[in-house]
Design an enzyme around this catalytic site. Structure first.
Site, short mmCIF file in Angstrom:
data_model
loop_
_atom_site.label_atom_id
_atom_site.label_comp_id
_atom_site.label_asym_id
_atom_site.label_seq_id
_atom_site.Cartn_x
_atom_site.Cartn_y
_atom_site.Cartn_z
N GLY A 1 0.79 -1.24 0.00
CA GLY A 1 0.00 0.00 0.00
C GLY A 1 0.81 1.27 0.00
N LYS B 1 3.66 -10.38 -3.46
CA LYS B 1 4.44 -9.19 -3.08
C LYS B 1 5.89 -9.55 -2.78
CE LYS B 1 0.20 -7.34 -1.04
NZ LYS B 1 -0.50 -7.04 0.22
#
Length: 438
Positions: free
Chosen positions: A139, A210
């Site tokens: 994020g 990720k």
């Protein structure tokens, strides 16, 4: 470029994050202009949506909306393409076509880049057109830029991260409120922290994608996701949380990326026990944190919100500004280009940690000794054992036996589990957690 002072932006997807991007561009327009020395302005020129009549979280002119992604990508007034639709099929087509047209791309799509990144990064390099993807990992946390730019002169020795907020929230609620896995998951859904279909969050793959991107940036080669070991939190039970606490640990879904002495790369995602003394143990709720250890800078911790409308939009806008600079200065490629033709991963069987194992067994004399004998016979060194009685049901037919195992290869741990299972005394699949040391 359609206007030397205005960069045209095309958006594929206008959900939570897309609306957040539009809000930031409007709210902070003067701030962005000042910080970029008024070299350009950013203007949304076309937005791809599924339904042009659907109410939006941000009021955008209807004439900018289209249901045809090709119309947006090939629009001559669009200079930079932002892909926010997710998935690996249509998103791939959008990014590929944008790169073919030499339009810089901004994406938050970790699955796309982790699973189909090789072709896209090759096309990016060939056409000297960058893909920016800060929003794909954690994020609002600028860890991509840290690894790619701030630590460019460092050898990355290891990365340890908590990079899925949904799983982290579930484990925290199981720890602090004593909830069962399903109760904690239902609560996360009710609060909007988990999707209606939370599969990729709880099975570990959202975090694993990720980690793959971080490993690619750190070591310069494209990693095949099929070679990466991933285990989620679906089988974590309150008993494991309780024993972790008693042993001085907390349970986290942990991503490990590590450079081995022989140059191979270890990469894995799994529930792990970490010491309550380590800084990652204090990362709670939907927050993310990534510890990066490099040879020159040492250890650094990157912490913040790993998801959400404005936190993720913050990273998208940062990448958008970088992409706009590339538009103004053609042939300036500041995205990721693989710099090693190939690399080798450490097979999961060769990875080494200590372990916690919980067996559910019949509550009768000699069971602990028999299982201990089998584990030791397989070559495992036992650092501790514990047999518990449920105070709420002292006459139960089954009980939990807990073992902690000294550091060994995963292949040896698997052999020990098989030997213990062959006793016929174990009544359910054992619960296994790695005990990580940093």
């Amino acid at each position: 470029m359609s206007d030397c002072k205005t960069i045209g932006v095309g958006l594929a997807g206008f959900g939570t994050v897309g609306a957040g991007v539009a809000k930031l561009l409007e709210t902070n327009a003067s701030l962005i202009a000042g910080r970029t020395s008024h070299q350009f302005s950013l203007e949304i020129r076309k937005v791809v949506v599924r339904d042009v009549t659907k109410p939006r979280g941000f009021d955008i002119p209807s004439d900018l909306l289209t249901t045809e992604w090709l119309e947006m990508v090939e629009d001559p007034s669009v200079d930079v393409v932002i892909e926010l639709i997710g998935g690996t099929d249509k998103a791939f087509d959008i990014v590929k076509r944008a790169l073919e047209l030499r339009k810089p791309v901004v994406t938050g799509n970790k699955a796309l880049l982790a699973e189909r990144g090789q072709e896209l990064f090759e096309l990016s390099a060939k056409n000297e057109t960058p893909i920016h993807f800060e929003a794909a990992v954690a994020g609002a946390i600028p860890v991509i830029k840290a690894v790619q730019e701030s630590l460019i002169g460092n050898r990355i020795d290891s990365i340890a991260g908590i990079i899925n907020g949904t799983s982290n929230y579930i484990l925290e609620r199981m720890t602090k409120a004593g909830l069962g896995y399903q109760e904690a998951l239902d609560e996360a859904k009710a609060l909007g922290y988990a999707e209606a279909d939370p599969t990729l969050d709880v099975n570990g793959w959202d975090a694993a994608h990720k980690a793959i991107l971080l490993a690619m940036l750190s070591y310069g080669f494209v990693i095949d996701s099929d070679e990466v070991y991933v285990k989620g939190i679906e089988e974590v039970r309150p008993a494991d949380i309780k024993f972790a606490d008693q042993l001085g640990y907390c349970a986290k879904l942990l991503n490990i990326v590590r450079l081995a002495d022989d140059g191979r790369v270890e990469i894995r995602t799994q529930p792990s026990f970490i010491s309550k003394e380590h800084m990652l143990s204090s990362v709670n709720g939907v927050f993310n944190a990534i510890s990066v250890y490099s040879d020159a800078a040492g250890e650094g911790l990157y912490y913040g919100r790993g998801a959400g409308e404005l936190p993720t939009a913050s990273s998208v806008v940062a990448d958008l500004i970088e992409a706009a600079r590339c538009v103004q200065l053609p042939n300036t490629h500041r995205g990721f280009i693989p710099y090693n033709d190939s690399g080798e991963l450490v097979p999961i069987e060769d990875t080494e940690t200590a372990y916690y194992v919980r067996f559910q067994v019949e509550d009768k004399p000699g069971v602990l000794a028999q299982i201990s004998e089998q584990l030791a016979g397989a070559g495992l060194s036992l650092s501790g054992s514990h047999s518990s009685v449920d105070p709420n049901n002292p006459d139960a037919d089954f009980t939990d036996i807990i073992f902690t195992i000294h550091t060994c290869k995963f292949s040896l741990m698997q052999a020990g589990l098989e030997a213990a299972n062959n006793t016929g005394l174990i009544k359910a699949n054992p619960s296994v957690f790695r005990i990580e040391s940093f």
